[in-house]
Design an enzyme around this catalytic site. Structure first.
Site, PDB file in Angstrom:
ATOM      1  N   ASP A  45       1.010  -0.733   0.429  1.00 48.14           N
ATOM      2  CA  ASP A  45       0.130  -0.103   0.131  1.00 48.14           C
ATOM      3  C   ASP A  45       1.214   1.217  -0.170  1.00 48.14           C
ATOM      4  OD1 ASP A  45      -2.645  -0.778  -0.182  1.00 48.14           O
ATOM      5  OD2 ASP A  45      -2.651  -1.939   1.974  1.00 48.14           O
ATOM      6  N   GLU A 122      -4.032  10.494   4.759  1.00 43.12           N
ATOM      7  CA  GLU A 122      -4.509  11.236   5.787  1.00 43.12           C
ATOM      8  C   GLU A 122      -3.539  11.942   5.765  1.00 43.12           C
ATOM      9  OE1 GLU A 122      -1.599   9.110   6.378  1.00 43.12           O
ATOM     10  OE2 GLU A 122      -2.701   8.052   7.869  1.00 43.12           O
TER      11      GLU A 122
HETATM   12  P1  NAP Z   1       4.539   2.049   6.518  1.00 41.89           P
HETATM   13  O1  NAP Z   1       5.234   2.510   7.889  1.00 41.89           O
HETATM   14  O2  NAP Z   1       4.767   0.284   5.568  1.00 41.89           O
HETATM   15  O3  NAP Z   1       2.852   2.279   7.150  1.00 41.89           O
HETATM   16  C1  NAP Z   1       2.438   1.281   7.748  1.00 41.89           C
HETATM   17  C2  NAP Z   1       1.588   0.232   7.458  1.00 41.89           C
HETATM   18  O4  NAP Z   1       0.189   0.622   7.375  1.00 41.89           O
HETATM   19  C3  NAP Z   1       1.634  -0.497   6.868  1.00 41.89           C
HETATM   20  O5  NAP Z   1       1.908  -2.067   6.953  1.00 41.89           O
HETATM   21  C4  NAP Z   1       0.992  -0.462   5.174  1.00 41.89           C
HETATM   22  O6  NAP Z   1       1.081  -1.570   4.286  1.00 41.89           O
HETATM   23  C5  NAP Z   1      -0.191   0.130   5.440  1.00 41.89           C
HETATM   24  N1  NAP Z   1      -1.211   0.828   5.163  1.00 41.89           N
HETATM   25  C6  NAP Z   1      -1.137   2.127   4.186  1.00 41.89           C
HETATM   26  N2  NAP Z   1      -1.718   2.113   3.946  1.00 41.89           N
HETATM   27  C7  NAP Z   1      -2.688   1.447   4.915  1.00 41.89           C
HETATM   28  C8  NAP Z   1      -4.003   1.943   4.278  1.00 41.89           C
HETATM   29  N3  NAP Z   1      -4.949   2.984   3.609  1.00 41.89           N
HETATM   30  N4  NAP Z   1      -4.955   0.970   5.051  1.00 41.89           N
HETATM   31  C9  NAP Z   1      -4.514   0.492   5.763  1.00 41.89           C
HETATM   32  N5  NAP Z   1      -3.032   0.221   6.263  1.00 41.89           N
HETATM   33  C10 NAP Z   1      -2.536   0.655   5.599  1.00 41.89           C
HETATM   34  O7  NAP Z   1       4.274   2.877   5.802  1.00 41.89           O
HETATM   35  P2  NAP Z   1       4.047   3.580   4.254  1.00 41.89           P
HETATM   36  O8  NAP Z   1       4.300   2.148   3.877  1.00 41.89           O
HETATM   37  O9  NAP Z   1       5.333   4.837   3.770  1.00 41.89           O
HETATM   38  O10 NAP Z   1       2.942   3.763   4.606  1.00 41.89           O
HETATM   39  C11 NAP Z   1       2.383   5.735   5.097  1.00 41.89           C
HETATM   40  C12 NAP Z   1       1.084   5.309   5.962  1.00 41.89           C
HETATM   41  O11 NAP Z   1       0.710   3.849   6.907  1.00 41.89           O
HETATM   42  C13 NAP Z   1       0.289   6.257   5.849  1.00 41.89           C
HETATM   43  O12 NAP Z   1      -0.033   6.693   5.462  1.00 41.89           O
HETATM   44  C14 NAP Z   1      -0.948   5.815   7.757  1.00 41.89           C
HETATM   45  O13 NAP Z   1      -1.835   5.750   6.848  1.00 41.89           O
HETATM   46  C15 NAP Z   1       0.257   3.936   7.790  1.00 41.89           C
HETATM   47  N6  NAP Z   1       0.784   4.467   9.242  1.00 41.89           N
HETATM   48  C16 NAP Z   1       0.373   3.853  10.280  1.00 41.89           C
HETATM   49  C17 NAP Z   1       0.536   3.505  11.404  1.00 41.89           C
HETATM   50  C18 NAP Z   1      -0.281   2.868  12.224  1.00 41.89           C
HETATM   51  O14 NAP Z   1      -0.850   2.571  12.477  1.00 41.89           O
HETATM   52  N7  NAP Z   1       0.394   3.141  13.242  1.00 41.89           N
HETATM   53  C19 NAP Z   1       1.767   3.688  11.619  1.00 41.89           C
HETATM   54  C20 NAP Z   1       2.486   4.915  10.726  1.00 41.89           C
HETATM   55  C21 NAP Z   1       1.896   4.163   9.104  1.00 41.89           C
HETATM   56  P3  NAP Z   1       1.819  -1.834   3.096  1.00 41.89           P
HETATM   57  O15 NAP Z   1       2.379  -2.578   4.168  1.00 41.89           O
HETATM   58  O16 NAP Z   1       1.262  -2.682   2.006  1.00 41.89           O
HETATM   59  O17 NAP Z   1       2.618  -0.455   2.762  1.00 41.89           O
END
Ligand code: NAP
Ligand code: MN
Length: 275
Positions: A45, A122
């Site tokens: 993603d 976001e």
């Molecule tokens: P990352 O650190 O690899 O992302 C964290 C996780 O969020 C990964 O497992 C990613 O999936 C997943 N993810 C991304 N977009 C998603 C969505 N719309 N719905 C469900 N899961 C989602 O960083 P990144 O790959 O650059 O992605 C950035 C996004 O990660 C941010 O926009 C934020 O939404 C999310 N994030 C979440 C957290 C948390 O939940 N505490 C913390 C930091 C970031 P993949 O492994 O397939 O990439």
């Protein structure tokens, strides 16, 4: 069909990218990373987020297809072992599409400069070295004075990302809404915020006016920016959308179940179910 390729650096990704490259050389598709009709992303993603920002200026003419090289993701419909099936779908493309809402993020700087960003997941505003002080306005009226770690405003498809970890609701992407969640707000006799996640209608405008002076960071999806010179951030559901080539349909709640529950693989009696 002009095809652009966008992938991460893993071995599995390279294999899939090589397959598409070969097909382009054989004349099945035209490789055009500058002005593609369809962008094929290979990775997770997060990779799709990268491609979205890379092709931000061409959203009205581009459709995305996202292949996941790991588990099934939220934007990533296809797994790497389904590439043959995807290639057949691309060859018989009839312009099928599904589109999702984006977030308009208008940033006004203290200098008077205005920069417009778009978020697929976001936008967040945080302070990393102390308490963030921030006024929150809804449609121009002061709503609350936030004190805490930060605020997150998510799209429907972003609702399963960071927003969910902050206690936000999972939102079906046909609902054209944005959701604000808090990061560790301070609530006591003196300081008060609503404390619940809030869901805003399409025409609602949210304005964040930070009062802190340093240590502030704004993030748009995976991209981070110094926020110390920001006067205000205006957020609203965008008129623009992101489109995907929809050759097959995985219902949204099936994806949610698959990603977060997994009960359909092993039911409550512990028996394996056929999916
Ligand atoms: P990352 O650190 O690899 O992302 C964290 C996780 O969020 C990964 O497992 C990613 O999936 C997943 N993810 C991304 N977009 C998603 C969505 N719309 N719905 C469900 N899961 C989602 O960083 P990144 O790959 O650059 O992605 C950035 C996004 O990660 C941010 O926009 C934020 O939404 C999310 N994030 C979440 C957290 C948390 O939940 N505490 C913390 C930091 C970031 P993949 O492994 O397939 O990439
Ligand atoms: Mn990732």
């Amino acid at each position: 069909m002009k095809v652009g390729l966008y992938g991460n650096q893993t071995e599995k990704t390279k294999e899939v990218m090589n397959t598409f490259d070969r097909l382009c050389q054989e004349g099945c598709f035209v490789r055009d990373d500058e002005h593609p009709d369809v962008v094929i992303t290979v990775g997770g993603d997060g990779t799709l987020l990268g491609a979205f920002h890379r092709y931000r200026d061409q959203l009205d003419s581009i459709r995305f297809v996202a292949i996941h090289t790991g588990h099934l993701g939220f934007y990533t419909d296809w797994r790497n072992f389904e590439v043959d099936q995807l290639i057949e779908s691309l060859k018989q493309d009839k312009g099928e599409r599904v589109s999702y809402p984006l977030l308009d993020v208008n940033v006004k700087f203290k200098s008077g400069d205005v920069v417009r960003y778009a978020a697929l997941n976001e936008a967040t505003l945080r302070k990393v070295n102390g308490t963030l002080l921030c006024e929150v306005y809804i449609n121009g009226e002061l709503f609350e004075n936030f004190r805490g770690d930060g605020l997150c405003v998510a799209t429907p498809t972003g609702s399963t990302g960071l927003s969910k970890s902050l206690g936000g609701a999972v939102v079906h992407p046909r609902a054209e809404v944005m959701q604000m969640t808090e990061m560790a707000s301070i609530n006591n006799r003196v300081y008060r915020t609503l404390s619940s996640p809030m869901i805003f209608a399409k025409d609602n405008v949210l304005t964040l006016r930070p009062e802190s002076k340093e240590g502030m960071v704004m993030a748009i999806d995976h991209l981070t920016y110094d926020a110390n010179e920001i006067e205000e951030i205006q957020l609203q559901i965008s008129g623009e959308r992101i489109s995907f080539a929809a050759y097959r349909h995985t219902p949204f709640w099936d994806r949610v179940e698959d990603a977060f529950i997994g009960s359909r693989e092993v039911n409550c009696r512990g028996n394996e179910e056929v999916r």
